[in-house]
Design a protein around this motif. Structure first.
Motif, mmCIF file in Angstrom:
data_model
loop_
_atom_site.group_PDB
_atom_site.id
_atom_site.type_symbol
_atom_site.label_atom_id
_atom_site.label_comp_id
_atom_site.label_asym_id
_atom_site.label_seq_id
_atom_site.Cartn_x
_atom_site.Cartn_y
_atom_site.Cartn_z
ATOM 1 N N PRO A 1 38.246 38.490 22.013
ATOM 2 C CA PRO A 1 38.700 39.749 21.703
ATOM 3 C C PRO A 1 40.206 40.221 22.021
ATOM 4 O O PRO A 1 40.667 39.658 22.930
ATOM 5 C CB PRO A 1 37.807 40.790 22.612
ATOM 6 N N PRO A 2 40.741 41.314 21.491
ATOM 7 C CA PRO A 2 41.893 41.787 22.034
ATOM 8 C C PRO A 2 41.965 42.154 23.702
ATOM 9 O O PRO A 2 40.908 42.485 24.254
ATOM 10 C CB PRO A 2 41.985 43.118 21.485
ATOM 11 N N GLY A 3 42.872 41.363 24.187
ATOM 12 C CA GLY A 3 43.159 41.584 25.457
ATOM 13 C C GLY A 3 42.744 40.415 26.291
ATOM 14 O O GLY A 3 43.266 40.298 27.665
ATOM 15 N N TYR A 4 42.075 39.565 25.690
ATOM 16 C CA TYR A 4 41.411 38.246 26.284
ATOM 17 C C TYR A 4 42.430 37.460 26.944
ATOM 18 O O TYR A 4 42.653 37.311 28.149
ATOM 19 C CB TYR A 4 40.615 37.548 25.457
ATOM 20 N N TYR A 5 43.575 37.210 25.976
ATOM 21 C CA TYR A 5 44.608 36.349 26.449
ATOM 22 C C TYR A 5 45.479 37.061 27.400
ATOM 23 O O TYR A 5 46.285 36.378 28.440
ATOM 24 C CB TYR A 5 45.346 35.670 25.079
ATOM 25 N N ALA A 6 45.654 38.300 27.336
ATOM 26 C CA ALA A 6 46.458 38.912 27.891
ATOM 27 C C ALA A 6 46.011 38.987 29.508
ATOM 28 O O ALA A 6 46.836 38.971 30.444
ATOM 29 C CB ALA A 6 46.681 40.447 27.675
ATOM 30 N N HIS A 7 44.746 39.328 29.576
ATOM 31 C CA HIS A 7 44.145 39.397 30.906
ATOM 32 C C HIS A 7 44.057 38.049 31.551
ATOM 33 O O HIS A 7 44.427 37.991 32.881
ATOM 34 C CB HIS A 7 42.689 39.725 30.752
ATOM 35 N N LEU A 8 43.837 36.818 30.824
ATOM 36 C CA LEU A 8 43.937 35.496 31.298
ATOM 37 C C LEU A 8 45.638 35.146 31.695
ATOM 38 O O LEU A 8 45.743 34.768 32.974
ATOM 39 C CB LEU A 8 43.820 34.626 30.310
ATOM 40 N N GLY A 9 46.288 35.800 31.139
ATOM 41 C CA GLY A 9 47.955 35.646 31.450
ATOM 42 C C GLY A 9 48.123 36.324 32.793
ATOM 43 O O GLY A 9 49.013 36.082 33.668
ATOM 44 N N MET A 10 47.488 37.686 32.827
ATOM 45 C CA MET A 10 47.644 38.499 34.052
ATOM 46 C C MET A 10 47.257 37.569 35.305
ATOM 47 O O MET A 10 47.721 37.561 36.410
ATOM 48 C CB MET A 10 47.032 39.992 34.113
ATOM 49 N N LEU A 11 46.202 37.079 35.220
ATOM 50 C CA LEU A 11 45.240 36.096 36.228
ATOM 51 C C LEU A 11 46.157 35.014 36.514
ATOM 52 O O LEU A 11 46.501 34.752 37.809
ATOM 53 C CB LEU A 11 43.832 35.567 35.756
ATOM 54 N N TYR A 12 46.754 34.408 35.601
ATOM 55 C CA TYR A 12 47.701 33.205 35.898
ATOM 56 C C TYR A 12 49.014 33.589 36.597
ATOM 57 O O TYR A 12 49.451 32.993 37.860
ATOM 58 C CB TYR A 12 48.081 32.283 34.482
ATOM 59 N N ALA A 13 49.629 34.835 36.160
ATOM 60 C CA ALA A 13 50.814 35.588 36.905
ATOM 61 C C ALA A 13 50.403 35.704 38.432
ATOM 62 O O ALA A 13 50.956 35.675 39.275
ATOM 63 C CB ALA A 13 51.199 36.662 36.120
ATOM 64 N N SER A 14 49.119 36.223 38.665
ATOM 65 C CA SER A 14 48.745 36.447 39.992
ATOM 66 C C SER A 14 48.744 35.275 40.988
ATOM 67 O O SER A 14 48.669 35.367 42.216
ATOM 68 C CB SER A 14 47.529 37.470 40.059
ATOM 69 N N ILE A 15 48.646 34.217 40.331
ATOM 70 C CA ILE A 15 48.534 32.959 41.353
ATOM 71 C C ILE A 15 50.037 32.232 41.116
ATOM 72 O O ILE A 15 50.220 31.206 41.497
ATOM 73 C CB ILE A 15 47.303 32.080 40.640
ATOM 74 N N GLY A 16 50.926 32.787 40.142
ATOM 75 C CA GLY A 16 52.405 32.076 40.286
ATOM 76 C C GLY A 16 52.468 31.262 39.039
ATOM 77 O O GLY A 16 53.594 30.642 39.038
ATOM 78 N N ASN A 17 51.480 31.144 38.285
ATOM 79 C CA ASN A 17 51.784 29.916 37.001
ATOM 80 C C ASN A 17 52.319 30.755 35.982
ATOM 81 O O ASN A 17 51.606 30.998 34.929
ATOM 82 C CB ASN A 17 50.274 29.622 36.958
ATOM 83 N N ASN A 18 53.387 30.857 35.949
ATOM 84 C CA ASN A 18 54.303 31.544 34.898
ATOM 85 C C ASN A 18 54.221 31.060 33.486
ATOM 86 O O ASN A 18 54.355 31.622 32.493
ATOM 87 C CB ASN A 18 55.705 32.050 35.316
#
Length: 122
Positions: A75-92
């Motif tokens: 769904p819309p936002g799935y990849y965005a949320h996953l990206g935010m989670l990766y950002a929160s652990i420093g995996n840019n």
């Protein structure tokens, strides 16, 4: 009197046929496959410590594999949320990859994805 009975009989027959055809209709396909996306977002926004970013990333990546295996779209936002989670652990790099996937699937998300990226660079 007979013509009124014939009209009612015809009406009943027509309604029964419509009901029968309606029952035969197949279930509509959903546009997106959600898997555990909504509970993950809720948990993230709640700040749930039991389900940290690493666990959520693993579960969302697993759900993404299930979605793809069925030939469906997240769904819309799935990849965005996953990206935010990766950002929160420093995996840019994974964050960028997921933001780009969000933009590709949902071009209307580009302004928001660009906004998030511009704030990251500051």
């Amino acid at each position: 009197m007979k013509s009124t009975m014939q009209k009612r009989g015809g009406l009943v027959l027509m309604l029964a046929a419509c009901a029968g055809l309606g029952a035969c209709a197949s279930q509509p396909q959903t546009m997106y496959q959600w898997e555990g996306y909504q509970p993950h977002v809720y948990s993230y926004l709640r700040g749930d410590q039991k389900s940290g970013p690493d666990k959520q990333i693993a579960e969302m990546e697993e759900d993404l594999q299930k979605i793809r295996a069925k030939g469906n779209t997240p769904p819309p936002g799935y990849y965005a949320h996953l990206g935010m989670l990766y950002a929160s652990i420093g995996n840019n790099s994974m964050m960028l990859q997921n933001f780009q996937a969000e933009q590709k699937l949902f071009p209307e998300s580009a302004p928001y994805m660009n906004y998030l990226l511009s704030n990251l660079k500051k």
